[in-house]
Every structure is written in structure tokens, then in C-alpha cells.
Design a protein around this motif. Structure first.
Motif, PDB file in Angstrom:
ATOM      1  N   LYS B  42       0.836  -1.209   0.000  1.00 44.27           N
ATOM      2  CA  LYS B  42       0.000   0.000   0.000  1.00 44.27           C
ATOM      3  C   LYS B  42       0.866   1.253   0.000  1.00 44.27           C
ATOM      4  O   LYS B  42       0.694   2.146  -0.833  1.00 44.27           O
ATOM      5  CB  LYS B  42      -0.897   0.036   1.267  1.00 44.27           C
ATOM      6  N   THR B  43       1.800   1.294   0.966  1.00 43.21           N
ATOM      7  CA  THR B  43       2.646   2.475   1.084  1.00 43.21           C
ATOM      8  C   THR B  43       3.485   2.661  -0.171  1.00 43.21           C
ATOM      9  O   THR B  43       3.622   3.778  -0.681  1.00 43.21           O
ATOM     10  CB  THR B  43       3.547   2.347   2.321  1.00 43.21           C
ATOM     11  N   THR B  44       4.026   1.575  -0.679  1.00 42.64           N
ATOM     12  CA  THR B  44       4.867   1.665  -1.874  1.00 42.64           C
ATOM     13  C   THR B  44       4.079   2.272  -3.038  1.00 42.64           C
ATOM     14  O   THR B  44       4.581   3.150  -3.748  1.00 42.64           O
ATOM     15  CB  THR B  44       5.396   0.267  -2.246  1.00 42.64           C
ATOM     16  N   LEU B 157      -2.867  10.123   1.868  1.00 42.22           N
ATOM     17  CA  LEU B 157      -2.730   9.928   3.312  1.00 42.22           C
ATOM     18  C   LEU B 157      -2.255   8.504   3.587  1.00 42.22           C
ATOM     19  O   LEU B 157      -2.850   7.546   3.112  1.00 42.22           O
ATOM     20  CB  LEU B 157      -4.070  10.165   4.023  1.00 42.22           C
ATOM     21  N   ASP B 158      -1.179   8.379   4.365  1.00 37.75           N
ATOM     22  CA  ASP B 158      -0.649   7.053   4.698  1.00 37.75           C
ATOM     23  C   ASP B 158      -0.904   6.748   6.167  1.00 37.75           C
ATOM     24  O   ASP B 158      -0.206   7.247   7.031  1.00 37.75           O
ATOM     25  CB  ASP B 158       0.848   6.985   4.388  1.00 37.75           C
ATOM     26  N   GLU B 159      -1.908   5.968   6.438  1.00 36.90           N
ATOM     27  CA  GLU B 159      -2.303   5.594   7.795  1.00 36.90           C
ATOM     28  C   GLU B 159      -2.258   6.792   8.749  1.00 36.90           C
ATOM     29  O   GLU B 159      -1.580   6.753   9.759  1.00 36.90           O
ATOM     30  CB  GLU B 159      -1.372   4.491   8.323  1.00 36.90           C
ATOM     31  N   PRO B 160      -3.003   7.853   8.428  1.00 36.93           N
ATOM     32  CA  PRO B 160      -2.874   9.089   9.212  1.00 36.93           C
ATOM     33  C   PRO B 160      -3.394   8.953  10.641  1.00 36.93           C
ATOM     34  O   PRO B 160      -3.067   9.772  11.477  1.00 36.93           O
ATOM     35  CB  PRO B 160      -3.716  10.091   8.417  1.00 36.93           C
TER      36      PRO B 160
END
Ligand SMILES: Nc1ncnc2c1ncn2[C@@H]1O[C@H](COP(=O)(O)OP(=O)(O)OP(=O)(O)O)[C@@H](O)[C@H]1O
Ligand SMILES: [Mg+2]
Lengths: 290, 350
Positions: B42-44, B157-160
Motif C-alpha cells: 500500500k505504502t509503496t 494519506l498514509d495511515e494518518p
């Protein structure tokens, strides 16, 4: 039981502290006492006056302070101090400009190289100052460089040498500072907001390393101001403060003690000053990122 | 042509394939979540959109412009990180103004925008604080304002909410949705929390091992999962093992169960696994046309609004959820009960 043991530990800690303090303070006190006895049977500041006061005009030493060609009619205490302060300031400037972006880049892009960097930056610890001095002189005083032929070249050589000599302190300090903040995410945040590399380094990295840079600067200053070997070989006219200290030590009786006290106070005031400046943002940095 | 287009993205780190054949079209103003377990890429994927990772293969287009080789500071995207990443040396106002300064906006416009943003995140008057003087939730709001101030084309947004505690998390979650709808901003939201994805998104992209498993609206993802992975990852799943019977029914512990979509490719006697959402299994009354199963009660867990009952048929366990009801007393461990579910609720997963 815990209370008892901690009492013994505390006592021991205090004894060590007192011993260390005495070890440092007693010589200072005796030096101070000695420096006050320049006139037989009197306690006074004659030695200090001899060092600090402006003598009669005909006895004034004319000293040119590189790299600016200004002739200063000052006692050698001031002129040599000024010269060395200037060299120290240049060293701080140069080493900050070189070390901070380098350490930042290593942290960000090649963190695997950090141990290698650490190894290289402590090398100046392992190399004696005299070896560094002769190495620099052999390499840069003859063709094709011949840097010692000009005043500016010699200054560059001196500042370069100092930059290398203080590298263990500067790099380490900056390295620790970088570890305390999440520079990778801060960098990415700044980039996503449209910042280019110069803006990131100047507006994000430098301000957040302020405390680290200041403490590195303080160490640099303390080292550069009293350095003797390199300064004396590059400027045989004894222009630097280190050379001046040495010559006074060799030729005078009470003045060296006075000079010691003056240097001590000078550095001490400097430390306070830097801590003052650092405090404003220091706390922000310490607790800012969690 | 969609507003944000990801075409066959692939990312390899050394020998690790982090993302593989990832294609997605996102419409303007849409809220899309990437949902999946840890390490699924996901982050990648998000970082490739942001420009922090260069795709090994594939292209990224925003509003018709191919940005695959555009550096992150030229993409005009807003990014919010799990760790907030506020600049500790700057005040809240300076943080929000940072991107506007980089864009060289005139001063009065910058301050006007900063005030607007502070109002948007409901923190007027906080402009002069430093990040260490704010709570985690407040810091993340400021980070959101900072990302939105530059009017980004896409908000990433990355796991905000992962670093916040439950109550603040819920609060900020609805806040994010409100702001997103107010500004009508195209948003990609990375999370491993199914509740967040289900409650926030217009569409959810469920990922597994670097690949897309299913893309669809929350309702569809939850109720019509296309793979067993999706069914298991989103929501809880009860599975029952049995064998294929005659005329399309499935035998579970000797009891026939009828399915809306009978197992097509199974011969009678083949092993069949069916899956059910725990809340579709009724414990009290049996509606006409529903399947009945006689099961042993292994245990009962009271979860507040829900009562979770562990059941077993022939030693294979599964769970059923009942809404809490003061007039209904749940069964006790050791009892034998008859549970029921509709033919539509169960599906073959293996
Ligand atoms: N810089 C990197 N170098 C090497 N491997 C990486 C790198 N970044 C990610 N990976 C690998 O790629 C895969 C996907 O990682 P990614 O961070 O995208 O997962 P994720 O879905 O965001 O997980 P999480 O929910 O834990 O954040 C993982 O196997 C990870 O180890
Ligand atoms: Mg992640």
C-alpha cells in the motif's frame, strides 16, 4: 535497604564529584593567585594590565591581519586573538557548510555508509597534529600548488587543516542531531510541499540542527583559538593566538598565568553565550518530534 | 479519461516484488482507500504516486499529464504521514504557510490562506503554537491543513490515524471525510483498518501481496467479496467445511444446506467450503426458506452491542453474531441450538 544503599552510592558520587572539581579548580585558583603577584609584596592586576593595556605609541606592534589587509595598532594580545577568532569563524563556516549537507545526505540516501563515514571522520584523532601539519606543508607549499606563497593561500590552508582537525567533533555532533529528528519524513513532507533541495537544507535541516551545529561550533572555536602547531608553521610571524600564548609562556613570568585566566574566562563567556542562543530552539528540537 | 490513472505499476526492491500489475482509475473528487495487510504494498504504491519511489514499470497520469518522471516537488500533491511530520522549528502557521512560500505566493495571500486552513481544521487561534505544544490529533489536523493549503491535485494519506488513540481516531476520521467532501478533493487513503476504509471511502482497493484483489464500493466489498482473501480480510468470516451433495446442495455434518449459487464445478462427494458473515446467521427464529443447522454452542462472548456465539458442527467451529437485545437471552455453552441462514448469505469459497 534501598535507602541505605542509595545513600552510600550518593556519598560516593559526591566524593567523586568533589575530587574532580578540586582537580580542575585548584590549579585555576593557584594560577589566579600567582597572576596577582607581579609586583613584589603587593596583590594587584599588573600582569593583566601588561597583557591587555595599550602601550605607549612607539611600542605598538604593527600587525597585518589576514585575509584583510588592515594594519592594526594593537597589542599582540588583541591582534592575535582577533586573527585566531577570524580563523575559527571561517573554520566554523566552512565545516558547517561541508559537514551538514554531507551528513544529511548520508543519513537520507546511503545510511549503510554511516559506519564508514564515522571511521573516516575520527581519523584526525588518530593522526597527530604535527603529521597533519607536515603533510599539508609538503603537499601544498611547493609546485603545483604553492599555496603558502600568498597570504590568502596560507589562510585557506590553515582553515582547511582546522576543518579536518575538528571533523570528529562536528560530524559526530551533527550525526547525533540528525538521529534525533525523523529527517526522512520531514524531507518528504517538504518535497511534497514543493520545496527543492536548497530550501529543504536551509529551511528545514539547518534550523532543526541548530543545537548540534552550535555545540560543534563551540568545540571548533575552542580548538581553533588555542591551536599552536599548524598556526605556527603556516604563520611563523607568530600571528595566531596560540603562537602568542607560547611566546608569552616562554618569555614572561607572571603574564602567562594572567593569560591563562583571561583565556579561561573568554571561553567560559563564549559557552554561556552559545547556550543562550541555543536555548530558544533547543527545547523545540528535543521534544518536537516523538 | 480518469483524473488519476495508474497503469500497470510494478515496483521491485532487490528481490522483493512490492507491487505488481497495479492499474487503477480514480475520478476527480473520489475518495479511494488502499486496504490490505502489512507489507502488501500500500505504502509503496502511494509513494510511487507521490514521486518518492520510481516505478520499476508502468506510468502515472494526473489530469492527463504523465507525471511518472516528474520529481515529487513538482507534482502538486498533498501528503499526510502517520508520524505527522510537522516541522518542529516552525509554528503551526509557518508549517501551513510552508508550501505557499515555496510556491512564492504574495504574503497577504499566504496569511489569508493560513487563516482559512486554521478555520477549516477548527483550530483558529493556534497559529503561534509549536508542534510540541499540540496533541497528536491536533498535530495531524495541522499536517492535513498544511497538505491542503497548496490546493493539491490529489491528497495522499498514509495511515494518518494509526498513531492516535481510539476516540480521537474516530473524531478525526469523520473530520477527514467532512473536509474531503467540502473541498471535493481527490483522495487516496492508505490503511490496514477495514472499519476506516469501509466508513470513509467511495471505493476500496483491497490489496494482497502487491496485487489488487478487488476494487469496489464498501457495500460491494463487504457483501460480495470476489475472493476468499477479500472475504476474510474485510469483516469476519465463518467458514464451514462439507461435501457436495446431490442436486446442488452442500452437506455440512450430514445436514443439507442450499445455496443461491450452488457449487458448479463439484461432483457429489467433493470437499466444499462455504463462507458466511457471522451476522447473517440467525440464532432465534427461522425464516421460511432459510437453511437450518443444528450446532453445539462452544462459548458465548458479550461484545456490547453484539453477542458473539462460538458454534460447532461435527467438531468444525464457526461464529455467529447476534445483536444484543435485553429480551433475548443468548444460548449457553454446551447447549444444542438450531441456527439458520438464507441461501443468499452463504457462498462457496473452496
Ligand atoms: N525501501 C525498501 N527497500 C526494500 N524493500 C522495501 C522497501 N520499501 C518496502 N519494501 C518491501 O515492499 C513490500 C511492501 O511494503 P509496503 O511498505 O508498501 O507495505 P504496506 O502495505 O505499506 O505495509 P504496512 O501496512 O506495514 O505499512 C514489503 O515486503 C517491504 O518489505
Ligand atoms: Mg505502509
Amino acid at each position: 535497604m534501598i535507602g541505605k544503599r542509595s545513600f552510600a552510592t550518593q556519598l560516593f558520587a559526591w566524593l567523586i564529584l568533589i575530587f574532580c572539581a578540586a582537580y580542575l579548580i585548584v590549579p585555576l585558583v593557584t594560577q589566579f593567585d600567582y597572576s596577582l603577584r607581579a609586583r613584589r609584596g603587593e596583590i594587584g592586576f599588573t600582569a593583566y594590565a601588561n597583557v591587555l593595556s595599550i602601550p605607549e605609541p612607539d611600542k605598538v606592534l604593527q600587525v597585518q591581519t589576514a585575509p584583510f589587509k588592515i594594519t592594526l595598532n594593537l597589542p599582540r594580545f588583541y591582534s592575535s586573538l582577533l586573527f585566531s577568532c577570524l580563523m575559527a569563524a571561517l573554520t566554523i563556516l566552512v565545516s558547517t557548510i561541508i559537514i551538514v549537507p554531507t551528513a544529511y545526505w548520508v543519513h537520507l540516501r546511503v545510511p549503510k555508509l554511516r559506519p564508514v563515514m564515522e571511521f573516516f571522520t575520527v581519523l584526525p584523532f588518530a593522526i597527530p597534529g604535527i603529521v597533519l601539519t607536515f603533510g599539508l606543508l609538503r603537499t601544498y607549499s611547493g609546485p603545483p600548488f604553492s599555496m603558502t606563497n600568498t597570504e590568502l593561500g596560507t589562510v585557506v590552508l590553515l582553515v582547511g587543516g582546522y576543518t579536518i582537525a575538528v571533523m570528529p567533533y562536528t560530524y559526530r555532533s551533527v550525526d547525533v542531531g540528525l538521529r534525533a529528528i525523523d529527517i526522512r519524513t520531514l524531507t518528504e513532507a517538504a518535497r511534497s510541499l514543493g520545496a527543492g533541495w536548497p530550501a529543504i537544507i536551509l529551511q528545514v535541516i539547518f534550523p532543526n540542527l541548530r543545537v548540534a551545529i552550535l555545540s560543534a561550533a563551540l568545540l571548533t572555536f575552542a580548538i581553533a583559538i588555542g591551536e599552536y602547531t599548524l598556526a605556527n608553521f603556516l604563520f611563523p610571524d607568530e600571528r595566531a593566538f596560540g603562537s602568542y600564548l607560547a611566546s608569552v609562556g616562554n618569555n614572561k613570568i607572571f603574564e602567562p598565568a594572567a593569560l591563562t585566566i583571561i583565556s579561561f574566562v573568554l571561553v567560559w563567556v563564549l559557552v554561556l553565550l552559545i547556550q543562550r542562543v541555543g536555548r530558544g530552539t533547543g527545547q523545540t528540537q528535543m521534544t518536537g518530534m516523538r | 479519461m480518469a483524473y488519476l490513472e495508474l497503469n500497470h505499476l510494478r515496483k521491485v526492491f532487490g528481490v522483493t516484488v512490492a507491487v505488481e500489475s497495479f492499474s487503477l482509475d480514480v475520478e476527480r473528487g473520489e475518495f479511494v482507500s488502499f486496504l490490505g495487510p502489512s507489507g502488501c504494498g500500500k505504502t509503496t504504491t502511494l509513494r510511487m504516486i507521490a514521486g518518492f519511489e520510481q516505478p520499476t514499470e508502468g506510468t502515472i497520469c494526473i489530469d492527463g499529464e504523465d507525471v511518472t518522471n516528474v520529481p515529487p516537488n513538482k507534482r502538486k500533491l498533498g501528503m499526510v504521514f502517520q508520524s505527522y511530520a510537522l516541522f518542529p522549528n516552525m509554528t503551526v502557521a509557518d508549517n501551513i504557510a510552508f508550501g505557499l512560500r515555496m510556491a512564492k505566493l504574495p504574503g497577504h495571500l499566504i496569511w489569508q490562506r493560513v487563516e482559512e486552513m486554521l478555520a477549516l481544521i477548527q483550530m483558529p487561534g493556534y497559529g503561534n503554537r509549536y508542534s510540541h505544544q499540540l496533541s497528536g490529533g491536533q498535530q495531524q489536523r495541522v499536517a492535513l491543513a498544511r497538505a491542503l493549503a497548496i490546493q493539491p491535485r490529489v491528497l495522499l494519506l498514509d495511515e494518518p490515524l494509526s498513531a492516535l488513540d481510539a476516540k480521537i481516531r474516530d473524531e478525526l476520521r469523520s473530520e477527514i471525510r467532512r473536509i474531503q467532501q467540502e473541498l471535493h478533493i481527490t483522495t487516496i487513503y492508505v490503511t490496514h483498518d477495514q472499519e476506516e476504509a469501509l466508513s470513509l471511502s467511495d471505493r476500496i482497493v483491497v490489496m494482497n501481496a502487491g496485487r489488487i484483489e478487488q476494487v469496489g464500493p464498501p457495500f460491494e466489498i463487504y457483501n460480495r467479496p470476489r475472493t476468499e482473501f477479500v472475504a476474510r480480510f474485510v469483516g469476519t468470516l465463518s467458514t464451514l467445511h462439507g461435501t457436495a451433495g446431490a442436486d446442488g446442495c452442500v452437506m455440512i455434518g450430514g445436514q443439507p444446506v442450499r445455496l443461491a449459487q450452488p457449487p458448479a464445478d463439484k461432483l457429489p462427494g467433493d470437499a466444499v467450503t462455504i463462507a458466511l458473515r457471522p451476522e447473517t446467521i440467525a440464532l432465534d427464529e427461522v425464516a421460511p426458506g432459510h437453511n437450518r443447522l443444528t450446532a453445539q454452542v462452544e462459548g458465548v462472548t458479550f461484545l456490547g452491542a453484539i453477542v458473539r456465539v462460538q458454534l460447532s458442527v461435527n467438531g468444525a467451529t464457526f461464529v455467529a453474531d447476534a445483536l444484543n437485545n435485553p429480551n433475548f437471552s443468548p444460548p449457553r455453552a454446551g447447549e444444542t441450538v438450531t441456527v439458520s441462514f438464507s441461501p443468499e448469505a452463504a457462498r462457496v469459497v473452496g
